[in-house]
Design a protein around this motif. Structure first.
Motif, short mmCIF file in Angstrom:
data_model
loop_
_atom_site.label_atom_id
_atom_site.label_comp_id
_atom_site.label_asym_id
_atom_site.label_seq_id
_atom_site.Cartn_x
_atom_site.Cartn_y
_atom_site.Cartn_z
N ASN A 163 0.79 -1.23 0.00
CA ASN A 163 0.00 0.00 0.00
C ASN A 163 0.82 1.29 0.00
O ASN A 163 0.33 2.34 0.42
N CYS A 164 2.08 1.25 -0.44
CA CYS A 164 2.85 2.49 -0.54
C CYS A 164 2.72 3.04 -1.96
O CYS A 164 2.61 2.26 -2.91
N ASN A 165 2.75 4.35 -2.07
CA ASN A 165 2.89 4.96 -3.39
C ASN A 165 4.38 5.15 -3.63
O ASN A 165 5.07 5.77 -2.82
N VAL A 166 4.87 4.58 -4.73
CA VAL A 166 6.31 4.59 -4.98
C VAL A 166 6.62 5.44 -6.21
O VAL A 166 5.94 5.32 -7.24
N VAL A 167 7.63 6.29 -6.09
CA VAL A 167 8.15 6.97 -7.28
C VAL A 167 9.54 6.38 -7.53
O VAL A 167 10.41 6.45 -6.67
N LEU A 168 9.68 5.74 -8.68
CA LEU A 168 10.92 5.03 -9.03
C LEU A 168 11.67 5.90 -10.03
O LEU A 168 11.20 6.11 -11.15
N VAL A 169 12.82 6.43 -9.60
CA VAL A 169 13.54 7.40 -10.44
C VAL A 169 14.78 6.75 -11.03
O VAL A 169 15.62 6.22 -10.30
N GLU A 170 14.89 6.76 -12.34
CA GLU A 170 16.00 6.09 -13.03
C GLU A 170 16.70 7.10 -13.93
O GLU A 170 16.05 7.83 -14.68
N LYS A 171 18.02 7.12 -13.86
CA LYS A 171 18.72 8.14 -14.67
C LYS A 171 18.84 7.75 -16.14
O LYS A 171 18.86 8.59 -17.01
N ALA A 172 18.91 6.43 -16.42
CA ALA A 172 19.14 6.01 -17.80
C ALA A 172 17.81 5.74 -18.50
O ALA A 172 16.83 5.40 -17.85
N PRO A 173 17.78 5.89 -19.82
CA PRO A 173 16.55 5.53 -20.52
C PRO A 173 16.33 4.03 -20.41
O PRO A 173 17.30 3.27 -20.39
N ILE A 174 15.08 3.60 -20.29
CA ILE A 174 14.81 2.16 -20.17
C ILE A 174 14.09 1.69 -21.41
O ILE A 174 13.04 2.22 -21.76
#
Ligand SMILES: Cc1cc2nc3c(=O)[nH]c(=O)nc-3n(C[C@H](O)[C@H](O)[C@H](O)COP(=O)(O)OP(=O)(O)OC[C@H]3O[C@@H](n4cnc5c(N)ncnc54)[C@H](O)[C@@H]3O)c2cc1C
Length: 480
Positions: free
Chosen positions: A28-39
């Motif tokens: 039940n957490c809201n997660v912001v997943l931050v990635e520096k490289a393009p996926i």
């Protein structure tokens, strides 16, 4: 009404970050997943590059994936049935069953892509009873206010400290988080920022410090269309992991089967050796000298790819004084990067996520539970991951290589091989070397380390006893 859903910000969408996002969203957490490289979720792992090597996943990581409901599909991974090993000069190949009957090999990029795809199911909170996962690519942490729990992310390229390879994204954004997780790999920006933060330094636990030691081995990845023609006396090499070694020069080829039929490999050499190979013909000469079992077409195919491919370090062993700070924790390579010598980096990174899940329990988590998580995680996991790094170093890593270079008789290796042979001959009396049990067990690394140490002492006693017996025999023979 105030929003009671906790907000977790994760830096880095590699295997550790993406799996942690799943465990947290499922609670039940809201997660912001931050990635520096393009996926590129679909193409990941299909090209040759520094992040597209194959990895072996041990039992602990497969259970961690299972815990978040992630299944490794047959199209992404392959079950290893045998490990085939050939040393230059040896008369025969050694083929032995993989330690774990169900151990898997998967491309590191494919694993991250698979997990990011699983995260997409939580975009916008689509799953009932769960939180959400929002992926932001092309960003890196630029500012952190630990006391106010505010993190600002800048597009990669706009912030020189991020050293990103991604495209410049949009506008910077700021998040007020309940928890921030550093899963941003060996050169973690979050770890760096926390180690420099005045508030963290002044905390009762003291500063968060870390040390790093570079592996002495460098590798270049390559692909190989076929293993047919390699003089392996086995009919089907499809599910076999092949290791070719030239112990004298300390050069090795690791060749993994993949689902697309192409074999993927890494060519490992001590630091500096790749630099002295300038051209394709330099590589052809080395490959044919070290690995005479490769046929001409195979060694030319490998050699053609190598001059243009940058050599990457096998890694940095990283030890942190602790894995947490107020409202923050470190997982995966950010917390405990390790040389690939024992193949435990990704496995321990994924196990971190299972530990997080276990500490949080099955139900929805509250903000208060998240507040207590960083210290609890560090207490549960710190000693274990330091033990994993220690084992990597003592096992077959750079320290062992240096010892071998320094002494003609390698006691470490003698003990290891001696015990392996004795455990086969007298299984009821002599246990398998503890290092060999790493992949088929979920035993904590601290326990394995303790067993390795006990076996080292036992091995020394046996070797000492044998030396005394030999001396006694010689004395009896020469004495009148
Ligand atoms: C040659 C080789 C062979 C290996 N073999 C094995 C093996 O057989 N078995 C095994 O278990 N392990 C193996 N490993 C180790 C394994 O690859 C790593 O331990 C694993 O990838 C760690 O996962 P991670 O998510 O913690 O970090 P990473 O895989 O490094 O992912 C970190 C992510 O964070 C992103 N990132 C970095 N900086 C930032 C930033 N500032 N902001 C936002 N995002 C950022 C990166 O782009 C990346 O996507 C091997 C490693 C090497 C080099």
């Amino acid at each position: 009404m105030a929003d009671t859903t906790p907000l977790v910000c994760i830096c880095g969408a590699g295997p550790a970050g993406a799996l942690a996002a799943l465990y947290l969203a499922q609670r039940n957490c809201n997660v912001v997943l931050v990635e520096k490289a393009p996926i590129d979720k679909d193409a990941m792992g299909t090209t040759v590059g520094p992040r597209t090597y194959n990895i072996l996943l041990a039992k602990r990581s497969l259970l961690a994936l299972e815990g978040a409901g992630v299944k490794l599909g047959d199209d992404e991974s392959i079950m290893i049935t045998h490990i085939v090993r050939y040393r230059k000069g040896a008369k025969k190949f050694m083929a032995f069953p993989a330690h774990v009957p169900w151990s898997r090999t998967i491309n590191r990029g494919s694993l991250a892509g698979l997990l990011v795809r699983a995260c997409e199911a939580y975009a916008g909170g689509k799953q009932q009873g769960s939180g959400s996962i929002k992926l932001r690519t092309g960003y890196s942490l630029s500012q952190l206010d630990v006391a106010a729990r505010k993190a600002t992310f800048a597009p990669v390229g706009a912030d020189s400290s991020s050293q990103g390879q991604g495209q410049a994204g949009g506008e910077p954004f700021t998040l007020t988080y309940d928890l921030i997780i550093g899963a941003d790999g060996t050169f973690s920006r979050l770890r760096q920022v926390l180690s420099e933060d005045a508030g963290v330094k002044a905390s009762p636990e003291g500063p968060l410090t870390f040390t790093q030691e570079q592996d002495t081995m460098m590798y270049k990845p390559f692909t190989l269309a076929s293993l047919q023609g390699l003089s392996i006396p086995l009919e089907n090499v499809g599910s076999k992991f092949v290791v070719l070694a030239d112990p004298k020069r300390n050069h090795s080829l690791f060749i993994f089967p993949t689902k697309d039929g192409v074999h993927r490999g890494t060519y490992l050499m001590p630091d500096g050796d790749h630099a002295s190979h300038k051209s394709e013909s330099d590589y052809v000469a080395s490959l044919s000298d070290s690995f005479p079992v490769l046929n001409q077409a195979q060694l030319r195919e490998i050699a053609a790819q190598l001059p243009g491919t940058p050599a990457s370090s096998g890694g940095f062993n990283t030890r942190c004084s602790r894995l947490h700070a107020p409202g923050a924790l470190l997982i995966g390579d950010a917390a405990h990067a390790m040389w690939p010598s024992l193949g435990q980096g990704a496995s321990s990174a994924l196990e971190d996520c299972a530990v997080l899940g276990k500490l949080l329990g099955p139900g929805p988590v509250s903000k208060a539970q998240l507040e207590a998580l960083p210290a609890a995680f560090s207490a549960a996991r710190h000693a274990d991951v330091v033990a994993a790094v220690d084992l990597t170093e003592a096992g077959f890593g750079g320290k062992m290589q240096r010892t071998r270079a320094a002494s003609p008789i390698n006691l470490h290796m003698a003990r290891f091989i001696g015990q392996m042979l004795l455990s086969k001959a007298l299984p009821f009396l002599v246990p398998k070397p503890a290092l060999m049990t790493l992949n088929d067990t979920t035993t904590p690394y601290t326990v394995v380390q303790h067993r390795v140490e006990r076996q080292r002492v036992g091995g020394n006693i046996v070797l000492g006893g044998l030396a005394l017996l030999a001396a006694y025999g010689v004395a009896r023979a020469v004495m009148p």
